[in-house]
Motif scaffolding. Structure first.
Motif, PDB file in Angstrom:
ATOM      1  N   LYS A   2       0.552  16.434  21.201  1.00 43.23           N
ATOM      2  CA  LYS A   2      -0.785  16.073  20.780  1.00 43.23           C
ATOM      3  C   LYS A   2      -0.788  14.658  20.222  1.00 43.23           C
ATOM      4  N   THR A  19     -11.255  10.982  18.585  1.00 45.65           N
ATOM      5  CA  THR A  19     -10.424  12.108  18.160  1.00 45.65           C
ATOM      6  C   THR A  19      -9.286  12.322  19.150  1.00 45.65           C
ATOM      7  N   ALA A  20      -8.302  13.098  18.737  1.00 47.50           N
ATOM      8  CA  ALA A  20      -7.166  13.408  19.609  1.00 47.50           C
ATOM      9  C   ALA A  20      -7.642  14.110  20.882  1.00 47.50           C
ATOM     10  N   ASP A  21      -8.627  15.015  20.759  1.00 47.78           N
ATOM     11  CA  ASP A  21      -9.137  15.710  21.945  1.00 47.78           C
ATOM     12  C   ASP A  21      -9.827  14.745  22.900  1.00 47.78           C
ATOM     13  N   GLU A  24      -7.138  12.745  24.725  1.00 46.15           N
ATOM     14  CA  GLU A  24      -6.459  13.575  25.723  1.00 46.15           C
ATOM     15  C   GLU A  24      -7.296  13.702  26.992  1.00 46.15           C
ATOM     16  N   MET A  25      -8.607  13.903  26.838  1.00 48.75           N
ATOM     17  CA  MET A  25      -9.447  14.065  28.023  1.00 48.75           C
ATOM     18  C   MET A  25      -9.703  12.734  28.727  1.00 48.75           C
ATOM     19  N   ASP A 102     -15.790  12.669  20.225  1.00 47.09           N
ATOM     20  CA  ASP A 102     -14.970  13.875  20.332  1.00 47.09           C
ATOM     21  C   ASP A 102     -15.136  14.464  21.725  1.00 47.09           C
ATOM     22  N   PHE A 103     -14.294  15.424  22.045  1.00 43.38           N
ATOM     23  CA  PHE A 103     -14.420  16.198  23.278  1.00 43.38           C
ATOM     24  C   PHE A 103     -14.196  17.652  22.900  1.00 43.38           C
ATOM     25  N   GLY A 104     -15.083  18.518  23.360  1.00 36.50           N
ATOM     26  CA  GLY A 104     -14.926  19.935  23.052  1.00 36.50           C
ATOM     27  C   GLY A 104     -16.074  20.742  23.606  1.00 36.50           C
ATOM     28  N   GLN A 110     -18.130  22.053  28.051  1.00 38.13           N
ATOM     29  CA  GLN A 110     -17.152  21.087  27.558  1.00 38.13           C
ATOM     30  C   GLN A 110     -17.619  19.681  27.922  1.00 38.13           C
ATOM     31  N   THR A 150     -10.675  21.577  30.055  1.00 44.97           N
ATOM     32  CA  THR A 150      -9.353  21.483  29.449  1.00 44.97           C
ATOM     33  C   THR A 150      -8.378  22.456  30.090  1.00 44.97           C
TER      34      THR A 150
END
Length: 152
Positions: A2, A19-21, A24-25, A102-104, A110, A150
């Protein structure tokens, strides 16, 4: 592994957090993300994302989120940050100071979303559109089929 959040700084000095998410995306989507303002969009704010970098985009520098951290070039996640390019449109850059990307899962889909966007009044829901013209709340998102990006 992560990654840790990073700050993005526009050429005018506006700073926003990824953000980390989100990082990542961005990597999953090819390492490039452009944030811009266009016609329509969710809640008529016209906030969009694209994987295609336009000609007059402003490149952002990516820095550790904590300026006092001892993360150097050998730190975990440093390689990923170097492979990621984030740019913004000139008209959006000034509104991004203090923002959080952010991503989520938001509203059952998503998506990339500005969870904090002080420079824009009202709710700040927006997603990475995949195809088609802007259509307000009906603008198509990459996860319209709710398959969970994800998990790809």
């Amino acid at each position: 592994m992560k990654t840790s959040p990073v700050s993005a700084v526009t050429p005018s000095g506006a700073r926003f957090l990824l953000t980390a998410d989100a990082l990542e995306m961005i990597q999953v989507f090819g390492g490039t993300l452009h944030c811009y303002r266009g016609a329509g969009g969710c809640r008529k704010q016209g906030l969009y994302f694209s994987r295609t970098r336009p000609k007059k985009a402003l490149d952002c520098r990516l820095l550790p989120a904590d300026p006092d951290s001892d993360q150097g070039s050998a730190a975990p996640g440093a390689r990923e940050r170097q492979e990621i390019a984030v740019s913004v449109s000139a008209d959006l850059a000034s509104a991004l100071d203090g923002a959080v990307l952010d991503f989520g899962n938001y509203n059952g889909v998503q998506r990339f979303v500005w969870t904090t966007l002080p420079g824009v009044k009202g709710p700040s829901c927006t997603c990475l559109r995949s195809v088609g013209p802007p259509a307000g709340k009906r603008s198509p998102c990459l996860d319209d089929r709710r398959i969970g990006l994800t998990d790809l």
